[in-house]
Motif scaffolding. Structure first.
Motif, PDB file in Angstrom:
ATOM      1  N   LEU A   1       7.999 -13.998   0.021  1.00 56.64           N
ATOM      2  CA  LEU A   1       7.911 -15.166   0.725  1.00 56.64           C
ATOM      3  C   LEU A   1       6.876 -15.545   1.127  1.00 56.64           C
ATOM      4  O   LEU A   1       6.383 -16.218   1.840  1.00 56.64           O
ATOM      5  N   ALA A   2       5.829 -14.365   0.803  1.00 55.47           N
ATOM      6  CA  ALA A   2       4.271 -14.126   1.477  1.00 55.47           C
ATOM      7  C   ALA A   2       3.388 -15.622   0.864  1.00 55.47           C
ATOM      8  O   ALA A   2       3.486 -16.278  -0.342  1.00 55.47           O
ATOM      9  N   ASP A   3       2.985 -15.548   1.697  1.00 50.87           N
ATOM     10  CA  ASP A   3       1.716 -16.571   1.429  1.00 50.87           C
ATOM     11  C   ASP A   3       0.730 -15.904   0.018  1.00 50.87           C
ATOM     12  O   ASP A   3      -0.422 -16.555  -0.505  1.00 50.87           O
ATOM     13  N   ARG A   4      -0.146 -14.541   1.041  1.00 43.99           N
ATOM     14  CA  ARG A   4      -0.211 -13.892   0.062  1.00 43.99           C
ATOM     15  C   ARG A   4      -0.491 -12.417   0.309  1.00 43.99           C
ATOM     16  O   ARG A   4       0.014 -12.188   1.156  1.00 43.99           O
ATOM     17  N   VAL A   5      -0.685 -11.425  -0.189  1.00 50.09           N
ATOM     18  CA  VAL A   5      -0.682 -10.336   0.356  1.00 50.09           C
ATOM     19  C   VAL A   5      -1.967  -9.921   0.431  1.00 50.09           C
ATOM     20  O   VAL A   5      -3.343  -9.784   0.221  1.00 50.09           O
ATOM     21  N   LEU A   6      -2.077  -8.581   1.588  1.00 52.79           N
ATOM     22  CA  LEU A   6      -2.998  -7.511   1.817  1.00 52.79           C
ATOM     23  C   LEU A   6      -2.588  -6.313   1.485  1.00 52.79           C
ATOM     24  O   LEU A   6      -1.473  -5.790   1.957  1.00 52.79           O
ATOM     25  N   VAL A   7      -3.388  -6.137   0.783  1.00 53.71           N
ATOM     26  CA  VAL A   7      -3.032  -4.485   0.270  1.00 53.71           C
ATOM     27  C   VAL A   7      -3.720  -3.439   1.411  1.00 53.71           C
ATOM     28  O   VAL A   7      -5.148  -3.281   1.487  1.00 53.71           O
ATOM     29  N   VAL A   8      -3.066  -3.081   1.281  1.00 48.44           N
ATOM     30  CA  VAL A   8      -4.001  -2.039   2.807  1.00 48.44           C
ATOM     31  C   VAL A   8      -4.405  -0.249   1.994  1.00 48.44           C
ATOM     32  O   VAL A   8      -3.298   0.355   1.176  1.00 48.44           O
ATOM     33  N   ASN A   9      -5.686  -0.389   1.332  1.00 47.37           N
ATOM     34  CA  ASN A   9      -6.155   1.156   0.285  1.00 47.37           C
ATOM     35  C   ASN A   9      -7.227   1.701   1.114  1.00 47.37           C
ATOM     36  O   ASN A   9      -8.608   1.697   0.358  1.00 47.37           O
ATOM     37  N   PRO A  10      -7.017   2.591   1.872  1.00 47.54           N
ATOM     38  CA  PRO A  10      -8.029   2.905   2.450  1.00 47.54           C
ATOM     39  C   PRO A  10      -8.928   4.320   1.395  1.00 47.54           C
ATOM     40  O   PRO A  10      -8.179   4.846   0.787  1.00 47.54           O
ATOM     41  N   GLY A  11     -10.247   3.940   1.094  1.00 43.37           N
ATOM     42  CA  GLY A  11     -10.604   4.246   0.326  1.00 43.37           C
ATOM     43  C   GLY A  11     -10.346   4.156  -0.734  1.00 43.37           C
ATOM     44  O   GLY A  11     -11.397   4.858  -1.450  1.00 43.37           O
TER      45      GLY A  11
ATOM     46  N   GLY B   1       0.615  -0.828  -0.249  1.00 39.58           N
ATOM     47  CA  GLY B   1      -0.166  -0.359  -0.117  1.00 39.58           C
ATOM     48  C   GLY B   1       1.177   1.045  -0.386  1.00 39.58           C
ATOM     49  O   GLY B   1       1.742   1.051   0.054  1.00 39.58           O
ATOM     50  N   SER B   2      -0.047   2.181   0.230  1.00 42.49           N
ATOM     51  CA  SER B   2       0.958   3.853   0.104  1.00 42.49           C
ATOM     52  C   SER B   2       1.206   4.120   1.339  1.00 42.49           C
ATOM     53  O   SER B   2       0.341   4.030   2.413  1.00 42.49           O
TER      54      SER B   2
ATOM     55  N   MET C   1      -1.033   0.339   7.750  1.00 39.79           N
ATOM     56  CA  MET C   1      -0.484  -0.858   7.790  1.00 39.79           C
ATOM     57  C   MET C   1      -0.360  -1.427   8.672  1.00 39.79           C
ATOM     58  O   MET C   1      -0.309  -2.279   9.606  1.00 39.79           O
ATOM     59  N   ARG C   2       0.455  -0.259   9.679  1.00 40.02           N
ATOM     60  CA  ARG C   2       0.710  -0.639  11.046  1.00 40.02           C
ATOM     61  C   ARG C   2      -0.122  -1.194  11.505  1.00 40.02           C
ATOM     62  O   ARG C   2       0.366  -2.240  12.639  1.00 40.02           O
ATOM     63  N   ARG C   3      -1.615  -0.948  11.837  1.00 40.70           N
ATOM     64  CA  ARG C   3      -2.834  -1.580  12.407  1.00 40.70           C
ATOM     65  C   ARG C   3      -3.393  -2.649  12.203  1.00 40.70           C
ATOM     66  O   ARG C   3      -3.050  -3.742  12.588  1.00 40.70           O
ATOM     67  N   ALA C   4      -2.873  -2.684  10.407  1.00 40.61           N
ATOM     68  CA  ALA C   4      -2.681  -3.995  10.222  1.00 40.61           C
ATOM     69  C   ALA C   4      -2.012  -5.011  10.482  1.00 40.61           C
ATOM     70  O   ALA C   4      -2.198  -6.632  10.756  1.00 40.61           O
TER      71      ALA C   4
END
Length: 111
Positions: A62-72, A12-13, A20-23
């Motif tokens: 390295l990851a199993d999946r990606v989480l995009v943090v994209n408010p709005g 994410g941006s 992102m820190r919260r996630a």
């Protein structure tokens, strides 16, 4: 029970660093190994940005999946490249916020 915890790469941006820190915190407390973008307290050079962008692709590897943090629903160019890379390498991608369909379609992404 899996042999190891799930590994999630946060993308994410950097304007959403707090989110992102919260996630990261929420996933960590849920027993997930989290890899996230590098942080800098000062402006970085173009060379450093290229190095960090390349390193982040290795984190996706390295990851199993990606989480995009994209408010709005915001997804910038760097994050779009990371999503495309994740799809090209077969990684599932999910978003924290839906992306308006008139702005951009994410093939294979799910929220």
């Amino acid at each position: 029970m899996p042999d190891r915890p799930e590994i999630v790469c946060i993308c994410g941006s950097t304007r959403f660093l707090h989110q992102m820190r919260r996630a990261n915190r929420d996933l960590t407390f849920a027993g997930v190994i989290v890899v996230a973008p590098g942080e800098a307290d000062e402006l970085i050079t173009d060379e450093q940005k290229v190095a960090l962008d390349t390193l982040h692709l290795r984190k996706i590897d390295l990851a199993d999946r990606v989480l995009v943090v994209n408010p709005g629903g915001y997804i910038g160019e760097s994050t779009r490249r990371e999503i495309a890379y994740a799809h090209a390498t077969g990684k599932p991608v999910s978003l924290t916020d839906p992306v308006p369909s008139d702005q951009w379609t994410l093939p294979g992404a799910h929220g």
